[in-house]
Write a protein that holds these residues in place. Structure first.
Motif, short mmCIF file in Angstrom:
data_model
loop_
_atom_site.label_atom_id
_atom_site.label_comp_id
_atom_site.label_asym_id
_atom_site.label_seq_id
_atom_site.Cartn_x
_atom_site.Cartn_y
_atom_site.Cartn_z
N UNK A 45 0.85 -1.19 0.00
CA UNK A 45 0.00 0.00 0.00
C UNK A 45 0.88 1.25 0.00
N UNK A 46 0.67 2.16 -0.98
CA UNK A 46 1.50 3.36 -1.07
C UNK A 46 0.73 4.66 -0.91
N UNK A 47 -0.61 4.60 -0.83
CA UNK A 47 -1.36 5.84 -0.63
C UNK A 47 -2.68 5.83 -1.37
N UNK A 48 -3.16 7.04 -1.70
CA UNK A 48 -4.49 7.20 -2.27
C UNK A 48 -4.42 7.99 -3.57
N UNK A 49 -5.34 7.69 -4.47
CA UNK A 49 -5.51 8.46 -5.70
C UNK A 49 -6.98 8.42 -6.07
N UNK A 50 -7.57 9.60 -6.24
CA UNK A 50 -8.98 9.70 -6.65
C UNK A 50 -9.90 8.89 -5.73
N UNK A 89 7.35 12.73 -1.47
CA UNK A 89 7.35 11.27 -1.49
C UNK A 89 6.04 10.64 -1.00
N UNK A 90 4.98 11.46 -0.89
CA UNK A 90 3.66 10.93 -0.57
C UNK A 90 2.67 11.42 -1.61
N UNK A 91 1.56 10.70 -1.76
CA UNK A 91 0.56 11.11 -2.74
C UNK A 91 -0.08 12.44 -2.38
N UNK A 92 -0.14 12.75 -1.08
CA UNK A 92 -0.70 14.04 -0.68
C UNK A 92 0.18 15.19 -1.17
N UNK A 134 -11.22 0.80 -5.32
CA UNK A 134 -12.15 1.48 -4.42
C UNK A 134 -13.29 0.53 -4.09
N UNK A 135 -13.83 0.67 -2.88
CA UNK A 135 -14.86 -0.22 -2.39
C UNK A 135 -16.13 0.55 -2.06
N UNK A 136 -17.25 -0.12 -2.23
CA UNK A 136 -18.52 0.42 -1.80
C UNK A 136 -18.56 0.49 -0.28
N UNK A 137 -19.04 1.60 0.24
CA UNK A 137 -19.11 1.76 1.69
C UNK A 137 -20.17 0.91 2.34
#
Length: 321
Positions: free
Chosen positions: A80-85, A150-153, A104-107
Motif C-alpha cells: 500500500x502506497x497511498x491514495x488516488x482519486x 514522497x507521498x501522494x498528498x 475502491x470499495x462500496x461503503x
C-alpha cells in the motif's frame, strides 16, 4: 500517447483516512489469491452490481487471462502506497513486471466499485532509488514546487510508476502563477524562462514541434510535449517536459555542461498551464521507466540553505548562485 492498461474505474466520491483501511487489506489479499489461482470468476464476484453490469464474466476472464496474466505473470507481492482519486493504491510486483493497482470499495458492502491496473513496467532494468550525480536546480530564478515529495498528498505523480517523485515547477507571486488574462501563456511568470542543465550530461532524446496550448486546454495525444532527456555518466536520465515550442537549444548526441541553457519553459503537451515537469528515470523512454528521487546538492529552501535536499510541495526553492 499511451494506451491505458485499465479494466474499469467507476469513480464515486469517497471519504477516506490517511492509512490503509482493513477492508482494503482483506480485499487486495483475496484478489491476489484468486488471480494467482486463475479464478477470475471469483474476482468477478468481488465486484459490486455496477461493475458487474459494466462487463460480463467472459470479458472479465479475457481481461485477466490475456491482458494481465499472459503479460505479467502471477503476483509476487504488493504494498500500500497511498491514495488516488479516492482509491487505495498498491505497488504490485508481478513475475515479469511492476505495476500499480487501484481499488475502491462500496461503503455499504465492501464490494469493488472501482478497479484500475496501470501500464506495466518491465523488470530487469536497474531501478534508481535516487540520483548520485550532484544537481543544481534547472532555473536561475526562484521557483515554486506545485507537486513534489514522497507521498501522494504532496505529489500526485506517485500514482504512476514512471513519474513517481517527479516535480511540477512554476513561479508564484502574491499567491498566483500569472498576472492578467489567464488564457495567455505570456502572462504566466514561468513561461519563457530559461531552463538550464542541472549537471554535465549528454542529450539522448529531443522532441520538438509541439505547439504550446492555450492555458486550460490540454494535449493528451502528445503527453510530454516538447521534451529533452539528459543522460549522466552514471546512467541517470533526467526528463524535462512541456517545453516552449521553438525554444530548444540542444540536439541529440550533444554534450552539455551544468548551467547551459537547454530550452525555455512552456505549456506544450498534456498540461493545463505553463510549468516544467521534471523527473529522474532509469531509462530513456518514459513509457518503460521507473521514476527515482531527485535530490539537489545545495539550494535555498524557504530562505534556508539545504544540502542534499528533495523539495516538497509548496517549497520556494532557488540555487545559491
Amino acid at each position: 500517447m499511451r494506451k491505458l492498461f485499465a479494466l474499469l474505474f467507476l469513480y464515486s466520491g469517497l471519504a477516506y483516512s490517511q492509512t490503509e483501511l482493513p477492508q482494503y487489506s482483506t480485499i487486495i489479499a483475496q484478489l491476489a489469491s484468486l488471480y494467482n489461482a486463475q479464478d477470475y470468476q471469483g474476482i468477478y464476484e468481488l465486484y459490486d452490481v455496477n461493475m458487474q453490469k459494466a462487463l460480463t464474466p467472459a470479458e472479465n476472464q479475457q481481461f485477466f487471462s490475456e491482458n494481465v496474466n499472459r503479460i505479467m505473470g502471477d503476483i509476487n507481492e504488493w504494498e500500500f502506497i497511498g491514495f488516488q482519486r479516492g482509491a487505495h493504491v498498491y505497488r504490485t510486483s508481478f513475475e515479469r513486471a511492476l505495476s500499480n493497482i487501484m481499488i475502491s470499495l462500496s461503503g455499504q458492502n465492501n464490494k469493488i466499485n472501482g478497479f484500475y491496473i496501470a501500464p506495466p513496467k518491465p523488470l530487469g532494468i536497474p531501478v534508481l532509488e535516487r540520483n548520485t550525480t550532484r544537481m543544481i536546480l534547472p532555473f536561475r530564478e526562484e521557483i515554486f514546487v506545485y507537486w513534489g515529495g514522497t507521498t501522494l498528498e504532496q505529489n500526485y505523480h506517485l500514482a504512476e510508476i514512471s513519474q513517481q517523485y517527479a516535480y511540477d515547477l512554476l513561479m508564484v507571486k502574491d499567491g498566483r502563477s500569472y498576472q492578467g488574462d489567464p488564457k495567455i501563456n505570456e502572462n504566466y511568470f514561468v513561461f519563457g524562462k530559461e531552463i538550464i542543465a542541472p549537471c554535465d550530461a549528454r542529450v539522448v532524446l529531443v522532441i520538438e514541434g509541439v505547439p504550446d496550448n492555450e492555458p486550460g486546454t490540454m494535449n493528451p495525444a502528445q503527453l510530454t510535449g516538447n521534451t529533452v532527456v539528459l543522460q549522466t555518466d552514471l546512467n541517470e536520465y533526467i526528463l524535462f517536459a512541456h517545453l516552449q515550442e521553438g525554444s530548444l537549444e540542444v540536439e541529440e548526441g550533444e554534450e552539455v555542461r551544468q548551467g547551459d541553457v537547454i530550452a525555455r519553459c512552456g505549456n506544450s503537451g498534456n498540461t493545463t498551464e505553463p510549468h516544467l515537469h521534471l523527473s529522474l528515470q532509469n531509462t530513456i523512454n518514459m513509457e518503460e521507466a521507473t521514476g527515482g528521487k531527485l535530490y539537489f546538492d545545495q539550494i535555498m529552501v524557504n530562505g534556508e540553505i539545504k544540502t542534499d535536499y528533495l523539495p516538497v510541495k509548496e517549497d520556494f526553492i532557488r540555487n545559491l548562485n
